[in-house]
Design an enzyme around this catalytic site. Sequence first.
Site, PDB file in Angstrom:
ATOM      1  N   HIS A  99      -2.586   7.357   7.131  1.00 46.95           N
ATOM      2  CA  HIS A  99      -1.500   8.111   6.470  1.00 46.95           C
ATOM      3  C   HIS A  99      -2.404   9.431   6.097  1.00 46.95           C
ATOM      4  O   HIS A  99      -1.745  10.682   6.290  1.00 46.95           O
ATOM      5  CB  HIS A  99      -0.954   7.550   5.281  1.00 46.95           C
ATOM      6  CG  HIS A  99       0.204   6.920   5.497  1.00 46.95           C
ATOM      7  ND1 HIS A  99       1.382   7.295   6.028  1.00 46.95           N
ATOM      8  CD2 HIS A  99       0.639   5.634   5.211  1.00 46.95           C
ATOM      9  CE1 HIS A  99       2.364   6.384   6.050  1.00 46.95           C
ATOM     10  NE2 HIS A  99       1.899   5.362   5.762  1.00 46.95           N
ATOM     11  N   GLN A 118       2.912   9.990   1.129  1.00 48.81           N
ATOM     12  CA  GLN A 118       4.463   9.480   1.238  1.00 48.81           C
ATOM     13  C   GLN A 118       5.211   9.786  -0.027  1.00 48.81           C
ATOM     14  O   GLN A 118       6.487   9.335  -0.156  1.00 48.81           O
ATOM     15  CB  GLN A 118       4.100   7.736   1.099  1.00 48.81           C
ATOM     16  CG  GLN A 118       3.549   7.441   2.491  1.00 48.81           C
ATOM     17  CD  GLN A 118       3.478   5.886   2.543  1.00 48.81           C
ATOM     18  OE1 GLN A 118       2.556   5.482   2.049  1.00 48.81           O
ATOM     19  NE2 GLN A 118       4.497   5.194   3.143  1.00 48.81           N
ATOM     20  N   HIS A 174      -4.167   1.291   7.571  1.00 49.06           N
ATOM     21  CA  HIS A 174      -2.779   1.856   7.849  1.00 49.06           C
ATOM     22  C   HIS A 174      -2.820   2.941   6.708  1.00 49.06           C
ATOM     23  O   HIS A 174      -2.360   4.116   6.895  1.00 49.06           O
ATOM     24  CB  HIS A 174      -1.849   0.822   7.285  1.00 49.06           C
ATOM     25  CG  HIS A 174      -0.335   1.464   7.201  1.00 49.06           C
ATOM     26  ND1 HIS A 174       0.669   0.829   7.994  1.00 49.06           N
ATOM     27  CD2 HIS A 174       0.275   2.233   6.511  1.00 49.06           C
ATOM     28  CE1 HIS A 174       1.668   1.243   7.676  1.00 49.06           C
ATOM     29  NE2 HIS A 174       1.643   2.285   6.659  1.00 49.06           N
ATOM     30  N   GLU A 175      -3.358   2.724   5.464  1.00 54.79           N
ATOM     31  CA  GLU A 175      -3.079   3.992   4.437  1.00 54.79           C
ATOM     32  C   GLU A 175      -4.181   5.031   4.796  1.00 54.79           C
ATOM     33  O   GLU A 175      -3.975   6.295   4.570  1.00 54.79           O
ATOM     34  CB  GLU A 175      -3.425   3.221   2.983  1.00 54.79           C
ATOM     35  CG  GLU A 175      -2.598   2.187   2.607  1.00 54.79           C
ATOM     36  CD  GLU A 175      -1.213   2.657   2.710  1.00 54.79           C
ATOM     37  OE1 GLU A 175      -0.581   3.679   2.561  1.00 54.79           O
ATOM     38  OE2 GLU A 175      -0.279   1.435   3.054  1.00 54.79           O
ATOM     39  N   CYS A 199       6.170   0.303   7.237  1.00 54.14           N
ATOM     40  CA  CYS A 199       5.990   1.512   6.717  1.00 54.14           C
ATOM     41  C   CYS A 199       6.909   1.810   5.729  1.00 54.14           C
ATOM     42  O   CYS A 199       8.212   1.784   5.959  1.00 54.14           O
ATOM     43  CB  CYS A 199       5.403   2.606   7.382  1.00 54.14           C
ATOM     44  SG  CYS A 199       4.981   3.953   6.600  1.00 54.14           S
ATOM     45  N   LEU A 200       6.732   2.096   4.291  1.00 52.41           N
ATOM     46  CA  LEU A 200       7.827   2.487   3.511  1.00 52.41           C
ATOM     47  C   LEU A 200       8.583   3.778   3.974  1.00 52.41           C
ATOM     48  O   LEU A 200       9.672   4.389   3.695  1.00 52.41           O
ATOM     49  CB  LEU A 200       7.364   2.545   1.928  1.00 52.41           C
ATOM     50  CG  LEU A 200       6.784   1.438   1.193  1.00 52.41           C
ATOM     51  CD1 LEU A 200       6.098   1.595   0.102  1.00 52.41           C
ATOM     52  CD2 LEU A 200       7.830   0.497   1.263  1.00 52.41           C
ATOM     53  N   GLY A 235       0.932  -1.030   0.215  1.00 49.69           N
ATOM     54  CA  GLY A 235       0.021   0.074  -0.089  1.00 49.69           C
ATOM     55  C   GLY A 235       0.836   1.388   0.054  1.00 49.69           C
ATOM     56  O   GLY A 235       1.987   1.163   0.443  1.00 49.69           O
TER      57      GLY A 235
HETATM   58 ZN   LIG Z   1       2.715   3.498   5.527  1.00 50.82          ZN
END
Ligand SMILES: [Zn+2]
Length: 185
Positions: free
Chosen positions: A135, A51, A131-132, A89-90, A46
């Site tokens: 963000h 991000q 999670h997204e 998380c990226l 995701g």
């Molecule tokens: Zn993330």
Amino acid sequence: MTIQPVRLFGDPILRARASEVTEFDRELRQLVTDLVDTMHDDGGVGMAAPQIGVGLRVFVYDTGDSAGHLVNPAYTVIGDEEQVGPEGCLSIPGLRYDTRRALRVRVSGVDYDGAPVAFDAEELLARCVQHETDHLDGVLFIDRLDPAARKEAMRAIRESDWFEAGITVRTGHGAGQTGPFGRTR
Ligand SMILES: [Zn+2]
């Protein structure tokens, strides 16, 4: 392919509330394409627009079983069952922690043409949606940890080379090792 640099913990855009999308134009479709390309390049399941430095309420997902994008997403929790599993998380490369999430959610939003989208999700996809969507409200998964785990995560972040070096944008792929929501390879 338009792989974008990924913003890392410490970049203020990750702590800001993203804006509702009001214009369903070619730029929005390009944003979705960029998110998908960048997510796949990083091996994530995701990725949310902040991000890659765009403060709009858009995210993409690809769990292997299902893939897509959502614009102006919202969800409600179905039932009271929870799941606890590793999350990363990226934007916080290299760290994974068991994170508690609702097991099932009902998701709604629109696509990049403004057409309504709605589906029920469970397990990994439900985790991804939560999670997204977080963000887009400036919330990171470490905020969802219990206080002791969160303290440990913050210490690990502070000790990370990239954080110590003040790096808040990561260009090029292959730098992360975070598993689900981070790299899976
Ligand atoms: Zn993330």
